[in-house]
Design a protein around this motif. Structure first.
Motif, PDB file in Angstrom:
ATOM      1  N   LEU A 200       0.814  -1.153  -0.143  1.00 53.26           N
ATOM      2  CA  LEU A 200      -0.151   0.212  -0.225  1.00 53.26           C
ATOM      3  C   LEU A 200       0.977   1.575   0.068  1.00 53.26           C
ATOM      4  CD1 LEU A 200      -3.103  -1.089   2.645  1.00 53.26           C
ATOM      5  CD2 LEU A 200      -2.830  -0.591  -0.083  1.00 53.26           C
ATOM      6  N   PHE A 201       2.061   1.418   1.257  1.00 54.86           N
ATOM      7  CA  PHE A 201       2.701   2.467   0.801  1.00 54.86           C
ATOM      8  C   PHE A 201       3.586   2.441  -0.928  1.00 54.86           C
ATOM      9  CE2 PHE A 201       7.562   4.322   1.159  1.00 54.86           C
ATOM     10  CZ  PHE A 201       6.984   4.953   1.838  1.00 54.86           C
ATOM     11  N   THR A 202       3.520   1.574  -1.131  1.00 50.24           N
ATOM     12  CA  THR A 202       4.300   1.988  -3.089  1.00 50.24           C
ATOM     13  C   THR A 202       3.231   2.769  -3.851  1.00 50.24           C
ATOM     14  OG1 THR A 202       5.710   0.226  -2.120  1.00 50.24           O
ATOM     15  CG2 THR A 202       5.745   0.734  -5.022  1.00 50.24           C
ATOM     16  N   ALA A 203       1.470   1.965  -3.095  1.00 52.77           N
ATOM     17  CA  ALA A 203       1.065   1.617  -4.567  1.00 52.77           C
ATOM     18  C   ALA A 203       0.281   3.588  -4.670  1.00 52.77           C
ATOM     19  CB  ALA A 203      -0.500   0.603  -4.148  1.00 52.77           C
ATOM     20  N   VAL A 204      -0.040   3.462  -3.320  1.00 49.33           N
ATOM     21  CA  VAL A 204      -1.187   4.923  -2.923  1.00 49.33           C
ATOM     22  C   VAL A 204      -0.435   5.848  -3.662  1.00 49.33           C
ATOM     23  CG1 VAL A 204      -1.967   6.670  -1.269  1.00 49.33           C
ATOM     24  CG2 VAL A 204      -2.191   4.236  -1.271  1.00 49.33           C
ATOM     25  N   PRO A 205       1.019   6.087  -3.386  1.00 53.22           N
ATOM     26  CA  PRO A 205       1.514   6.873  -4.392  1.00 53.22           C
ATOM     27  C   PRO A 205       1.732   7.680  -5.389  1.00 53.22           C
ATOM     28  CG  PRO A 205       2.983   6.819  -2.373  1.00 53.22           C
ATOM     29  CD  PRO A 205       1.986   5.655  -2.441  1.00 53.22           C
ATOM     30  N   ALA A 206       1.742   6.701  -6.609  1.00 56.61           N
ATOM     31  CA  ALA A 206       1.937   6.702  -7.612  1.00 56.61           C
ATOM     32  C   ALA A 206       0.348   6.058  -8.340  1.00 56.61           C
ATOM     33  CB  ALA A 206       2.094   4.748  -8.165  1.00 56.61           C
ATOM     34  N   VAL A 207      -0.647   5.365  -7.633  1.00 57.29           N
ATOM     35  CA  VAL A 207      -2.121   6.560  -8.013  1.00 57.29           C
ATOM     36  C   VAL A 207      -2.494   7.901  -7.717  1.00 57.29           C
ATOM     37  CG1 VAL A 207      -4.645   5.672  -7.493  1.00 57.29           C
ATOM     38  CG2 VAL A 207      -2.993   4.250  -7.046  1.00 57.29           C
ATOM     39  N   ILE A 208      -1.726   8.714  -6.842  1.00 60.24           N
ATOM     40  CA  ILE A 208      -2.139   9.026  -6.585  1.00 60.24           C
ATOM     41  C   ILE A 208      -1.411  10.600  -7.486  1.00 60.24           C
ATOM     42  CG2 ILE A 208      -1.112  12.028  -5.038  1.00 60.24           C
ATOM     43  CD1 ILE A 208      -1.814  10.681  -2.447  1.00 60.24           C
ATOM     44  N   ALA A 209       0.105  10.689  -8.263  1.00 54.02           N
ATOM     45  CA  ALA A 209       0.650  10.819  -9.131  1.00 54.02           C
ATOM     46  C   ALA A 209      -0.038  10.706 -10.893  1.00 54.02           C
ATOM     47  CB  ALA A 209       2.219  10.304  -9.082  1.00 54.02           C
ATOM     48  N   TYR A 210      -0.167   9.713 -10.632  1.00 56.83           N
ATOM     49  CA  TYR A 210      -1.098   9.105 -12.060  1.00 56.83           C
ATOM     50  C   TYR A 210      -2.088   9.562 -12.109  1.00 56.83           C
ATOM     51  CZ  TYR A 210      -3.080   6.508 -15.802  1.00 56.83           C
ATOM     52  OH  TYR A 210      -3.359   6.093 -17.126  1.00 56.83           O
ATOM     53  N   ASN A 211      -2.945  10.148 -11.625  1.00 53.75           N
ATOM     54  CA  ASN A 211      -4.563  10.778 -11.491  1.00 53.75           C
ATOM     55  C   ASN A 211      -3.613  12.670 -12.131  1.00 53.75           C
ATOM     56  OD1 ASN A 211      -5.436   8.906 -11.576  1.00 53.75           O
ATOM     57  ND2 ASN A 211      -6.145   8.682  -9.211  1.00 53.75           N
ATOM     58  N   HIS A 212      -2.515  13.182 -10.863  1.00 50.04           N
ATOM     59  CA  HIS A 212      -2.950  14.471 -11.461  1.00 50.04           C
ATOM     60  C   HIS A 212      -1.856  14.609 -12.294  1.00 50.04           C
ATOM     61  CE1 HIS A 212      -0.847  18.016  -9.677  1.00 50.04           C
ATOM     62  NE2 HIS A 212       0.085  18.075 -10.227  1.00 50.04           N
ATOM     63  N   PHE A 213      -1.144  13.865 -12.945  1.00 54.53           N
ATOM     64  CA  PHE A 213       0.031  13.851 -14.302  1.00 54.53           C
ATOM     65  C   PHE A 213      -1.428  13.664 -15.524  1.00 54.53           C
ATOM     66  CE2 PHE A 213       3.378  12.189 -12.197  1.00 54.53           C
ATOM     67  CZ  PHE A 213       4.085  13.544 -11.056  1.00 54.53           C
ATOM     68  N   LEU A 214      -1.962  12.925 -15.512  1.00 57.24           N
ATOM     69  CA  LEU A 214      -2.765  12.366 -16.198  1.00 57.24           C
ATOM     70  C   LEU A 214      -3.999  13.778 -16.517  1.00 57.24           C
ATOM     71  CD1 LEU A 214      -4.529  10.185 -17.919  1.00 57.24           C
ATOM     72  CD2 LEU A 214      -5.799  10.080 -16.533  1.00 57.24           C
ATOM     73  N   HIS A 215      -4.546  14.358 -15.396  1.00 56.26           N
ATOM     74  CA  HIS A 215      -5.045  15.758 -15.307  1.00 56.26           C
ATOM     75  C   HIS A 215      -3.876  16.782 -16.489  1.00 56.26           C
ATOM     76  CE1 HIS A 215      -5.858  19.980 -14.254  1.00 56.26           C
ATOM     77  NE2 HIS A 215      -7.218  18.895 -13.958  1.00 56.26           N
ATOM     78  N   ASP A 216      -2.875  16.489 -15.678  1.00 56.06           N
ATOM     79  CA  ASP A 216      -1.766  17.716 -16.741  1.00 56.06           C
ATOM     80  C   ASP A 216      -1.470  17.289 -17.768  1.00 56.06           C
ATOM     81  OD1 ASP A 216      -1.073  18.690 -14.197  1.00 56.06           O
ATOM     82  OD2 ASP A 216       0.377  18.028 -13.813  1.00 56.06           O
ATOM     83  N   ILE A 217      -1.970  15.937 -18.369  1.00 53.90           N
ATOM     84  CA  ILE A 217      -1.698  16.196 -19.776  1.00 53.90           C
ATOM     85  C   ILE A 217      -3.039  15.892 -20.321  1.00 53.90           C
ATOM     86  CG2 ILE A 217      -1.301  13.929 -21.656  1.00 53.90           C
ATOM     87  CD1 ILE A 217       0.657  12.386 -18.960  1.00 53.90           C
ATOM     88  N   ARG A 218      -3.904  15.776 -19.778  1.00 53.23           N
ATOM     89  CA  ARG A 218      -5.041  16.527 -20.992  1.00 53.23           C
ATOM     90  C   ARG A 218      -5.510  17.883 -20.877  1.00 53.23           C
ATOM     91  NH1 ARG A 218     -10.019  12.075 -17.380  1.00 53.23           N
ATOM     92  NH2 ARG A 218      -9.185  10.852 -17.980  1.00 53.23           N
ATOM     93  N   ASP A 219      -5.411  18.601 -19.650  1.00 54.61           N
ATOM     94  CA  ASP A 219      -4.900  19.728 -19.775  1.00 54.61           C
ATOM     95  C   ASP A 219      -3.913  20.669 -21.292  1.00 54.61           C
ATOM     96  OD1 ASP A 219      -5.671  22.628 -18.342  1.00 54.61           O
ATOM     97  OD2 ASP A 219      -3.474  22.465 -18.506  1.00 54.61           O
ATOM     98  N   LEU A 220      -2.916  19.865 -20.688  1.00 52.80           N
ATOM     99  CA  LEU A 220      -1.959  20.471 -21.697  1.00 52.80           C
ATOM    100  C   LEU A 220      -2.401  20.439 -23.826  1.00 52.80           C
ATOM    101  CD1 LEU A 220       0.857  21.540 -22.566  1.00 52.80           C
ATOM    102  CD2 LEU A 220       1.868  18.853 -22.404  1.00 52.80           C
ATOM    103  N   SER A 221      -2.920  18.745 -23.574  1.00 53.05           N
ATOM    104  CA  SER A 221      -3.714  18.355 -24.935  1.00 53.05           C
ATOM    105  C   SER A 221      -4.318  19.196 -25.586  1.00 53.05           C
ATOM    106  CB  SER A 221      -4.042  17.150 -24.713  1.00 53.05           C
ATOM    107  OG  SER A 221      -4.506  16.475 -26.114  1.00 53.05           O
ATOM    108  N   ALA A 222      -5.152  20.111 -24.360  1.00 50.38           N
ATOM    109  CA  ALA A 222      -6.492  20.572 -24.831  1.00 50.38           C
ATOM    110  C   ALA A 222      -5.531  22.495 -24.841  1.00 50.38           C
ATOM    111  CB  ALA A 222      -7.169  21.234 -24.098  1.00 50.38           C
ATOM    112  N   ARG A 223      -5.242  22.633 -24.781  1.00 47.94           N
ATOM    113  CA  ARG A 223      -3.873  23.473 -24.746  1.00 47.94           C
ATOM    114  C   ARG A 223      -3.421  24.069 -25.612  1.00 47.94           C
ATOM    115  NH1 ARG A 223      -1.073  26.660 -19.640  1.00 47.94           N
ATOM    116  NH2 ARG A 223      -0.988  28.464 -21.793  1.00 47.94           N
TER     117      ARG A 223
END
Length: 244
Positions: A200-223
């Motif tokens: 869990l200690f390994t998975a939780v940061p990875a999931v949070i980071a993945y969702n955060h970066f996915l939002h950034d990528i979608r925002d960059l694509s729209a821009r």
């Protein structure tokens, strides 16, 4: 500085460092007492965690540079009433600069080889060139993102496997030693649970980071898509009477 100063919070409360060292000592003892399967599992989780954190830090730095350079690029571009040379508009860290360069090259090609020369014959071709460049930039920033997704989805099960194996081993010992040795087997179960916690200690940061970066990528694509339309509109004003 007095030793107790390290234990005090701003509110004047104290943190017992002895409790921290006690917890660290107990954790170290649990790891030392784990079996070879649990140690392999912990080693795998450590490798996943180290690579994931390295990737998270790299992506954080990359998106920070992209946002900063993109804001600078847009200010320079919108301050011009014409189509400026891409080489004079930044250091190349903004994906929008790559998109604009692709469109600018297409415009130059049409102006040189058009019939009649000096005119843009197809705005659609300019837009398509920028959209293709935008797709390449999205793929570039998406690199290694599947690793974060894999880490977030797989490592809890890897940790669970270590726990199940440890519990099976503990209960096997219980059956061999007899019911009166339940207290002796309980530490083995506690040792087994450490792999689930590590997963869990390994998975939780990875999931949070993945969702955060996915939002950034979608925002960059729209821009980038919006910027391609903006450039096309400027081209239409500068080169009226185009075909298609």
């Amino acid at each position: 500085m007095p030793v107790g100063a390290f234990d005090r919070l701003s509110e004047g409360e104290t943190i017992p460092l002895s409790a921290f060292w006690l917890f660290a000592g107990q954790l170290n003892t649990l790891i030392e007492q784990t079996g070879w399967v649990a140690r392999i599992v912990l080693g795998m989780l450590l490798a996943f965690s180290l690579f994931s954190w390295a990737l998270i830090l790299q992506k954080l730095g990359m998106f920070s540079r992209i946002k900063r350079q993109t804001s600078l690029f847009l200010r320079i571009f919108r301050a011009n009433r014409t189509l400026p040379d891409p080489k004079q508009m930044g250091g190349g860290d903004s994906p929008l600069e790559t998109v604009y360069s692709a469109g600018f090259r297409e415009i130059e090609s049409q102006v040189r080889t058009g019939n009649p020369p000096g005119k843009v014959t197809s705005i659609n071709a300019v837009t398509v060139s920028m959209q293709l460049a935008a797709s390449d930039e999205v793929r570039r920033v998406e690199r290694y993102m599947p690793w974060l997704a894999t880490t977030g989805s797989v490592t809890p099960f890897i940790g669970l496997f270590g726990t199940v194996w440890g519990v099976m081993d503990a209960f096997t010992g219980l059956g061999t030693a007899g019911a009166e040795s339940l207290r002796a087997v309980a530490p083995g179960i506690a040792e087994a649970l450490i792999t689930t916690a590590a997963g869990l200690f390994t998975a939780v940061p990875a999931v949070i980071a993945y969702n955060h970066f996915l939002h950034d990528i979608r925002d960059l694509s729209a821009r980038m898509d919006s910027f391609a339309l903006e450039v096309s509109a400027v081209v239409e004003k500068i080169y009226p009477g185009h075909r298609g």
